[in-house]
Motif scaffolding. Structure first.
Motif, short mmCIF file in Angstrom:
data_model
loop_
_atom_site.label_atom_id
_atom_site.label_comp_id
_atom_site.label_asym_id
_atom_site.label_seq_id
_atom_site.Cartn_x
_atom_site.Cartn_y
_atom_site.Cartn_z
N PHE A 5 0.92 -1.35 -0.17
CA PHE A 5 0.07 -0.07 -0.08
C PHE A 5 0.94 1.15 -0.13
O PHE A 5 1.96 1.32 0.66
CB PHE A 5 -0.82 -0.12 1.21
N ILE A 7 0.08 5.05 0.87
CA ILE A 7 -1.00 5.73 1.43
C ILE A 7 -0.54 7.12 1.86
O ILE A 7 0.50 7.53 2.36
CB ILE A 7 -1.19 5.12 2.91
N ILE A 12 -5.24 5.85 -1.14
CA ILE A 12 -4.74 4.85 -0.66
C ILE A 12 -4.59 3.94 -1.91
O ILE A 12 -5.44 3.45 -2.46
CB ILE A 12 -5.74 3.95 0.39
N SER A 14 -3.12 0.35 -3.84
CA SER A 14 -2.69 -0.90 -3.54
C SER A 14 -1.97 -1.66 -4.74
O SER A 14 -2.13 -1.33 -5.90
CB SER A 14 -3.70 -1.79 -3.04
N THR A 31 -8.53 7.85 0.65
CA THR A 31 -8.21 7.80 2.02
C THR A 31 -9.18 8.53 2.96
O THR A 31 -9.43 9.59 3.11
CB THR A 31 -6.80 8.59 2.38
N MET A 43 -8.18 -0.91 3.13
CA MET A 43 -7.05 -1.96 3.05
C MET A 43 -7.67 -3.34 3.04
O MET A 43 -7.21 -4.35 2.18
CB MET A 43 -6.23 -1.74 4.42
N ILE A 61 3.89 5.35 3.49
CA ILE A 61 2.96 6.03 4.40
C ILE A 61 3.56 7.48 4.51
O ILE A 61 4.65 7.69 4.72
CB ILE A 61 2.18 5.56 5.45
#
Length: 305
Positions: A5, A7, A12, A14, A31, A43, A61
């Motif tokens: 991921f 973020i 977000i 993937s 998000t 997620m 992140i």
């Protein structure tokens, strides 16, 4: 297989990875900022859609993980700010979770698959809305457990006079709470701040760089001062870390002439003299965060085996 991921405050993203050569991007979702349960559900939905159950989850992140408390500081995603995020996500999703700062993941991606290939010590530098950085040594993140190594953009390190001819530059307040940080003059917003200080005109960083490339004198003065201000702290960071390549990411990395100007000046200020480009645009323009997260997760698997 690793679930990956990337973020940020807006999205977000993937993917899943089996090897460094097999990274498959998947969805992009908004998000959730206020609800941790909604954050987790985004997620979980991505993981449930994978072809098989992953061994672990690896995350790139925004924000920084404290290496002692393992809590994340992430002001732009309030629902995770202050959490022991890896533990909380592992409890909710039933899988081991690895997390690294997005600048660290950029550095890891460039070290493994981009401009840093073949170099033992890679300093990734972000020139975007802010200044960031990450450090990779022998293919491993220095910040494997979180931390601030490689964050060369913060700390009162900026000169008070810069440019040719020199001009006085005040120490501006920085978002980190300090004054005189590289971030406050070297990032996109910093460029705009410098231009207004020097010329009394408000322009966006895109307008400034475009005018500079067109030969505008005022824009050239702004870039000259910016390059002077950022090059000494970056050269010092290179001296301290021993980095032999500095891939650059972020919005300003898409202005090759700017990165070349910084490179030429930095190479006059490092202790080791490089006869080749040292500060270079990153090669991985598409999804470096996901690539870095994949390498983070795959590296953990290799270490375990």
């Amino acid at each position: 297989m690793i679930a990956c991921f990337d973020i940020g405050g807006s999205a977000i993203k993937s993917a899943y990875a089996r090897t460094a050569d097999e990274i498959f991007t998947l969805s992009r979702e908004v998000t959730p900022l206020q609800s941790f349960d909604h954050f987790v559900s985004v997620m979980k939905n991505a993981i449930d859609g994978l072809p098989e159950r992953p061994e672990r989850i690896a995350i790139s992140i925004t924000g920084v993980i404290d290496p002692e408390t393992h809590r994340i500081t992430c002001a732009n995603i309030p629902c995770i700010d202050g959490r022991r995020l890896a533990d909380d996500l592992s409890d909710k999703l039933g899988l081991p979770v690895l997390i690294a700062n997005d600048a660290d993941c950029f550095a890891l991606a460039e070290a493994g698959l981009g401009a840093g290939r073949g170099h033992r010590i890679v300093l990734g530098a972000i020139f975007g809305t802010g200044i960031g950085g990450g450090l990779v040594v022998d293919g491993r993140l220095i910040n494997a457990d979180g931390g601030f190594a490689g964050e060369w953009g913060h700390g009162p390190a900026v000169a008070l006079r810069a440019g040719d001819p020199p001009v006085d530059i005040p120490h501006f307040d920085c978002g980190c709470g300090q004054r005189g940080c590289v971030d406050s003059v070297g990032a996109a917003r910093g460029m705009e701040r410098l231009h207004k200080l020097l010329h009394g005109v408000s322009l966006t960083s895109a307008q400034i760089t475009a005018r500079w490339e067109e030969g505008d004198v005022d824009a050239a003065r702004t870039i000259d001062v910016l390059v002077d201000l950022v090059s000494s702290p970056l050269a010092l960071t290179i001296n301290i870390t021993g980095a032999t390549i500095v891939p650059v990411g972020g919005g300003l990395s898409k202005v090759p002439a700017l990165i070349e100007a910084i490179d030429l000046t930095v190479r006059t200020r490092t202790l080791r003299r490089f006869e080749r480009p040292l500060v270079v645009p990153g090669e991985l323009q598409i999804e470096p965060g996901l690539i870095g997260a994949a390498l983070l997760g795959l590296g953990a698997g290799e270490a375990g085996r």
